[in-house]
Enzyme design. Structure first.
Site, PDB file in Angstrom:
ATOM      1  N   LYS A  33     -34.499  76.586  59.666  1.00  0.00           N
ATOM      2  CA  LYS A  33     -33.923  76.924  60.991  1.00  0.00           C
ATOM      3  C   LYS A  33     -33.305  75.690  61.649  1.00  0.00           C
ATOM      4  O   LYS A  33     -32.183  75.722  62.133  1.00  0.00           O
ATOM      5  CB  LYS A  33     -35.005  77.511  61.919  1.00  0.00           C
ATOM      6  N   ARG A  52     -41.420  83.240  69.851  1.00  0.00           N
ATOM      7  CA  ARG A  52     -42.317  83.259  68.698  1.00  0.00           C
ATOM      8  C   ARG A  52     -43.427  84.289  68.860  1.00  0.00           C
ATOM      9  O   ARG A  52     -44.268  84.416  67.979  1.00  0.00           O
ATOM     10  CB  ARG A  52     -42.972  81.892  68.574  1.00  0.00           C
ATOM     11  N   ARG A 107     -40.503  67.221  53.190  1.00  0.00           N
ATOM     12  CA  ARG A 107     -39.668  66.936  54.366  1.00  0.00           C
ATOM     13  C   ARG A 107     -39.932  65.532  54.911  1.00  0.00           C
ATOM     14  O   ARG A 107     -41.066  65.086  55.014  1.00  0.00           O
ATOM     15  CB  ARG A 107     -39.941  67.956  55.471  1.00  0.00           C
ATOM     16  N   ARG A 144     -49.925  77.375  59.620  1.00  0.00           N
ATOM     17  CA  ARG A 144     -48.717  77.722  60.381  1.00  0.00           C
ATOM     18  C   ARG A 144     -48.066  78.979  59.806  1.00  0.00           C
ATOM     19  O   ARG A 144     -47.550  79.807  60.536  1.00  0.00           O
ATOM     20  CB  ARG A 144     -47.714  76.549  60.348  1.00  0.00           C
TER      21      ARG A 144
HETATM   22  P1  AP5 Z   1     -36.193  72.593  58.451  1.00  0.00           P
HETATM   23  O1  AP5 Z   1     -34.768  72.838  58.751  1.00  0.00           O
HETATM   24  O2  AP5 Z   1     -36.844  71.410  59.087  1.00  0.00           O
HETATM   25  O3  AP5 Z   1     -37.034  73.930  58.686  1.00  0.00           O
HETATM   26  P2  AP5 Z   1     -37.520  74.633  60.032  1.00  0.00           P
HETATM   27  O4  AP5 Z   1     -37.454  76.109  59.785  1.00  0.00           O
HETATM   28  O5  AP5 Z   1     -36.793  74.094  61.213  1.00  0.00           O
HETATM   29  O6  AP5 Z   1     -39.035  74.167  59.996  1.00  0.00           O
HETATM   30  P3  AP5 Z   1     -40.046  73.700  61.141  1.00  0.00           P
HETATM   31  O7  AP5 Z   1     -41.302  73.284  60.397  1.00  0.00           O
HETATM   32  O8  AP5 Z   1     -39.469  72.670  62.048  1.00  0.00           O
HETATM   33  O9  AP5 Z   1     -40.260  75.007  61.872  1.00  0.00           O
HETATM   34  P4  AP5 Z   1     -41.475  75.447  62.637  1.00  0.00           P
HETATM   35  O10 AP5 Z   1     -40.956  76.704  63.189  1.00  0.00           O
HETATM   36  O11 AP5 Z   1     -42.762  75.563  61.926  1.00  0.00           O
HETATM   37  O12 AP5 Z   1     -41.796  74.211  63.574  1.00  0.00           O
HETATM   38  P5  AP5 Z   1     -41.318  73.817  65.021  1.00  0.00           P
HETATM   39  O13 AP5 Z   1     -40.870  72.427  64.962  1.00  0.00           O
HETATM   40  O14 AP5 Z   1     -40.417  74.852  65.593  1.00  0.00           O
HETATM   41  O15 AP5 Z   1     -36.336  72.484  56.845  1.00  0.00           O
HETATM   42  C1  AP5 Z   1     -37.567  72.179  56.212  1.00  0.00           C
HETATM   43  C2  AP5 Z   1     -37.348  71.246  55.009  1.00  0.00           C
HETATM   44  O16 AP5 Z   1     -36.583  71.930  54.006  1.00  0.00           O
HETATM   45  C3  AP5 Z   1     -36.515  69.991  55.326  1.00  0.00           C
HETATM   46  O17 AP5 Z   1     -37.000  68.934  54.545  1.00  0.00           O
HETATM   47  C4  AP5 Z   1     -35.072  70.340  54.933  1.00  0.00           C
HETATM   48  O18 AP5 Z   1     -34.317  69.195  54.546  1.00  0.00           O
HETATM   49  C5  AP5 Z   1     -35.314  71.295  53.771  1.00  0.00           C
HETATM   50  N1  AP5 Z   1     -34.326  72.370  53.684  1.00  0.00           N
HETATM   51  C6  AP5 Z   1     -33.756  73.069  54.720  1.00  0.00           C
HETATM   52  N2  AP5 Z   1     -32.938  74.038  54.250  1.00  0.00           N
HETATM   53  C7  AP5 Z   1     -33.016  73.976  52.887  1.00  0.00           C
HETATM   54  C8  AP5 Z   1     -32.415  74.727  51.836  1.00  0.00           C
HETATM   55  N3  AP5 Z   1     -31.597  75.749  52.089  1.00  0.00           N
HETATM   56  N4  AP5 Z   1     -32.736  74.392  50.557  1.00  0.00           N
HETATM   57  C9  AP5 Z   1     -33.587  73.359  50.281  1.00  0.00           C
HETATM   58  N5  AP5 Z   1     -34.170  72.600  51.238  1.00  0.00           N
HETATM   59  C10 AP5 Z   1     -33.906  72.915  52.532  1.00  0.00           C
HETATM   60  O19 AP5 Z   1     -42.682  73.919  65.814  1.00  0.00           O
HETATM   61  C11 AP5 Z   1     -43.744  73.008  65.626  1.00  0.00           C
HETATM   62  C12 AP5 Z   1     -44.946  73.429  66.463  1.00  0.00           C
HETATM   63  O20 AP5 Z   1     -44.583  73.474  67.862  1.00  0.00           O
HETATM   64  C13 AP5 Z   1     -45.473  74.861  66.173  1.00  0.00           C
HETATM   65  O21 AP5 Z   1     -46.380  74.868  65.095  1.00  0.00           O
HETATM   66  C14 AP5 Z   1     -46.135  75.199  67.519  1.00  0.00           C
HETATM   67  O22 AP5 Z   1     -47.396  74.570  67.652  1.00  0.00           O
HETATM   68  C15 AP5 Z   1     -45.198  74.577  68.536  1.00  0.00           C
HETATM   69  N6  AP5 Z   1     -44.152  75.513  69.011  1.00  0.00           N
HETATM   70  C16 AP5 Z   1     -42.793  75.385  68.859  1.00  0.00           C
HETATM   71  N7  AP5 Z   1     -42.152  76.420  69.427  1.00  0.00           N
HETATM   72  C17 AP5 Z   1     -43.113  77.232  69.945  1.00  0.00           C
HETATM   73  C18 AP5 Z   1     -43.081  78.483  70.647  1.00  0.00           C
HETATM   74  N8  AP5 Z   1     -41.935  79.099  70.930  1.00  0.00           N
HETATM   75  N9  AP5 Z   1     -44.279  79.018  71.020  1.00  0.00           N
HETATM   76  C19 AP5 Z   1     -45.450  78.398  70.779  1.00  0.00           C
HETATM   77  N10 AP5 Z   1     -45.552  77.234  70.102  1.00  0.00           N
HETATM   78  C20 AP5 Z   1     -44.390  76.647  69.705  1.00  0.00           C
END
Ligand code: AP5
Length: 211
Positions: free
Chosen positions: A11, A83, A122, A166
């Site tokens: 994402k 979420r 990552r 997660r």
């Molecule tokens: P990446 O693009 O970083 O993936 P992502 O989907 O953004 O993953 P996140 O782990 O950041 O998402 P998340 O939803 O768990 O965490 P968030 O930060 O929002 O890609 C991942 C890896 O794969 C990278 O190394 C990339 O290079 C690689 N890659 C990407 N695309 C690829 C492809 N097509 N092929 C191969 N490799 C690829 O949230 C973190 C924490 O914050 C949550 O756990 C929660 O505690 C809190 N939080 C955030 N938002 C909320 C909310 N709305 N409500 C409550 N808690 C929240």
């Protein structure tokens, strides 16, 4: 636009790319929270323990945060929000206040095993938050950010046991949004196992042709 999907489904990678390509604002709740933790703000102090455990930060905090940062005009990508169903309902209400609505919701479909593989490789820039992958998107120089020269680190919540938690939290609390947006005819499924360029191509195609 809303980007929905399990952790590590790409994402953030796609939101950063698309926001540059189309001049849209990118709102990542994960990035905002990580900044808040780093700067030890009130929000950061409250959010840290949930994030470290791989659990969701409470809805009231997240809704207040989005209310604060959401632009009143111009297109934007919500990456990581909503979420939960209460967050989605609050978003609807907020947008209604500005006579706006969610346009499209992209679901990044990816299995748990690929999620674990992606997140264990990552690397994240400790300064600017840019994201890399050891195998699929490596930096030019090992351990150094291409964009700002910052040090690349592994996120605390990218350890395997936290990643699996997660993913479970996603299945239990976030996946009901698939049906929520399907019923509203807004959901578009993406095969997130394709490579980065392919997923980007598909996103642009849907935005151009509407399907
Ligand atoms: P990446 O693009 O970083 O993936 P992502 O989907 O953004 O993953 P996140 O782990 O950041 O998402 P998340 O939803 O768990 O965490 P968030 O930060 O929002 O890609 C991942 C890896 O794969 C990278 O190394 C990339 O290079 C690689 N890659 C990407 N695309 C690829 C492809 N097509 N092929 C191969 N490799 C690829 O949230 C973190 C924490 O914050 C949550 O756990 C929660 O505690 C809190 N939080 C955030 N938002 C909320 C909310 N709305 N409500 C409550 N808690 C929240």
């Amino acid at each position: 636009m809303v980007f929905l999907g399990p952790p590590g489904s790409g994402k953030g990678t796609q939101a950063k790319k698309l926001s540059q390509e189309l001049g849209l604002m990118h709102i990542s709740t994960g990035d905002i929270l990580r900044d808040a933790v780093k700067n030890q703000t009130e929000l950061g102090k409250k959010a840290k323990e949930y994030m470290d455990r791989g659990e969701l930060v409470p809805d009231n905090l997240m809704i207040a945060l989005i209310e604060e940062v959401m632009p009143k005009e111009g297109g934007f990508i919500l990456d990581g929000f909503p979420r939960t169903v209460p967050q989605a309902l609050a978003l609807e209400e907020m947008l209604r206040g500005y006579k706006r609505d969610v346009d499209k919701v992209f679901l990044f479909d990816l299995s748990e095993e690929v999620v674990v593989e992606r997140l264990s490789g990552r690397l994240t820039c400790s300064q600017c938050g840019a994201v890399y992958h050891r195998k699929y998107n490596p930096p030019k120089q090992e351990g150094v950010c291409d964009l700002c020269g910052g040090k690349l680190i592994q996120r605390e919540d990218d350890k395997e046991e936290v990643v699996r938690r997660r993913y479970r939290v996603y299945k239990e609390q976030t996946s009901p949004l698939v049906e929520f947006y399907q019923k509203k005819n807004k959901l578009i499924r993406l095969d997130a196992s394709q490579d980065i360029q392919e997923v980007n191509k598909r996103l642009l195609e849907v935005l151009r042709d509407g399907h």
